[in-house]
Design a protein around this motif. Structure first.
Motif, short mmCIF file in Angstrom:
data_model
loop_
_atom_site.label_atom_id
_atom_site.label_comp_id
_atom_site.label_asym_id
_atom_site.label_seq_id
_atom_site.Cartn_x
_atom_site.Cartn_y
_atom_site.Cartn_z
N GLU A 54 0.83 -1.20 0.00
CA GLU A 54 0.00 0.00 0.00
C GLU A 54 0.87 1.26 0.00
O GLU A 54 1.87 1.34 0.72
CB GLU A 54 -0.92 0.02 1.21
CG GLU A 54 -1.93 1.15 1.14
CD GLU A 54 -2.91 1.13 2.29
OE1 GLU A 54 -4.12 1.03 2.00
OE2 GLU A 54 -2.47 1.22 3.46
N LEU A 67 -6.21 -4.34 -7.93
CA LEU A 67 -5.86 -3.09 -7.28
C LEU A 67 -6.77 -2.97 -6.06
O LEU A 67 -7.98 -3.13 -6.17
CB LEU A 67 -6.11 -1.92 -8.24
CG LEU A 67 -5.92 -0.51 -7.70
CD1 LEU A 67 -4.44 -0.23 -7.48
CD2 LEU A 67 -6.52 0.51 -8.65
N LEU A 71 -8.13 -0.38 -3.76
CA LEU A 71 -8.29 1.07 -3.80
C LEU A 71 -9.20 1.49 -2.65
O LEU A 71 -10.38 1.12 -2.64
CB LEU A 71 -8.87 1.47 -5.15
CG LEU A 71 -9.07 2.93 -5.46
CD1 LEU A 71 -7.75 3.67 -5.46
CD2 LEU A 71 -9.75 3.08 -6.82
N LEU A 119 -8.19 -5.57 -12.38
CA LEU A 119 -7.53 -4.89 -13.50
C LEU A 119 -7.43 -5.87 -14.66
O LEU A 119 -6.86 -6.96 -14.52
CB LEU A 119 -6.13 -4.41 -13.09
CG LEU A 119 -6.08 -3.39 -11.95
CD1 LEU A 119 -4.63 -3.04 -11.63
CD2 LEU A 119 -6.87 -2.14 -12.31
N HIS A 141 -3.47 2.91 -2.03
CA HIS A 141 -3.75 1.78 -2.91
C HIS A 141 -2.61 0.77 -2.86
O HIS A 141 -1.49 1.10 -2.50
CB HIS A 141 -4.00 2.24 -4.35
CG HIS A 141 -2.85 2.98 -4.94
ND1 HIS A 141 -2.56 4.31 -4.63
CD2 HIS A 141 -1.90 2.60 -5.82
CE1 HIS A 141 -1.49 4.70 -5.30
NE2 HIS A 141 -1.07 3.67 -6.03
N LEU A 153 -1.37 -3.18 -5.03
CA LEU A 153 -1.59 -3.87 -6.30
C LEU A 153 -0.92 -5.23 -6.29
O LEU A 153 0.17 -5.40 -5.73
CB LEU A 153 -1.01 -3.01 -7.44
CG LEU A 153 -1.34 -3.46 -8.84
CD1 LEU A 153 -1.56 -2.24 -9.71
CD2 LEU A 153 -0.24 -4.29 -9.41
#
Length: 109
Positions: A50, A68, A70, A77, A91, A93
């Motif tokens: 993050e 992702l 968020l 994605l 965020h 990933l």
């Protein structure tokens, strides 16, 4: 006027992609006083902890698959997904398949 006579140019994004293991590939495609356009490629299985950025960010997925997180919500994605993140948005990933996206930073308004 031809492309050679102007500042205009083009590229095939897929041809620019590289997926080095255990790291993120980032290439600046265009930069001016207001924005920066980066090609980001992340190999399968890479996790990005993050974090946030001090600029507005736009993600447009080109190829691959990832998740992702968020503001605590998962966003899948995959090609065609568009994400807008205001400056300071937290965020994280994870790439599930070699993932490539265009990341555009712009100044805060």
């Amino acid at each position: 006027m031809s492309l050679k006579e102007s500042n205009a140019w083009y590229t095939q994004l897929q041809d620019q992609c590289e997926y080095p293991s255990n790291q993120v590939f980032s290439k600046v495609l265009f930069k001016d006083n207001n924005s920066q356009h980066n090609l980001i490629c992340i190999a399968t299985g890479i996790n990005m902890a993050e974090h946030s950025t001090n600029r507005n960010a736009i993600i447009t997925v080109i190829s691959g698959k990832g998740t992702l997180v968020l503001k605590g919500e998962p966003v899948i994605l995959e090609p065609g997904v568009f994400v807008s993140m205001p400056s300071g948005t937290r965020h994280a990933l994870k790439s599930e398949e070699n993932l490539a996206f265009l990341l555009i930073f712009s100044e805060n308004s």
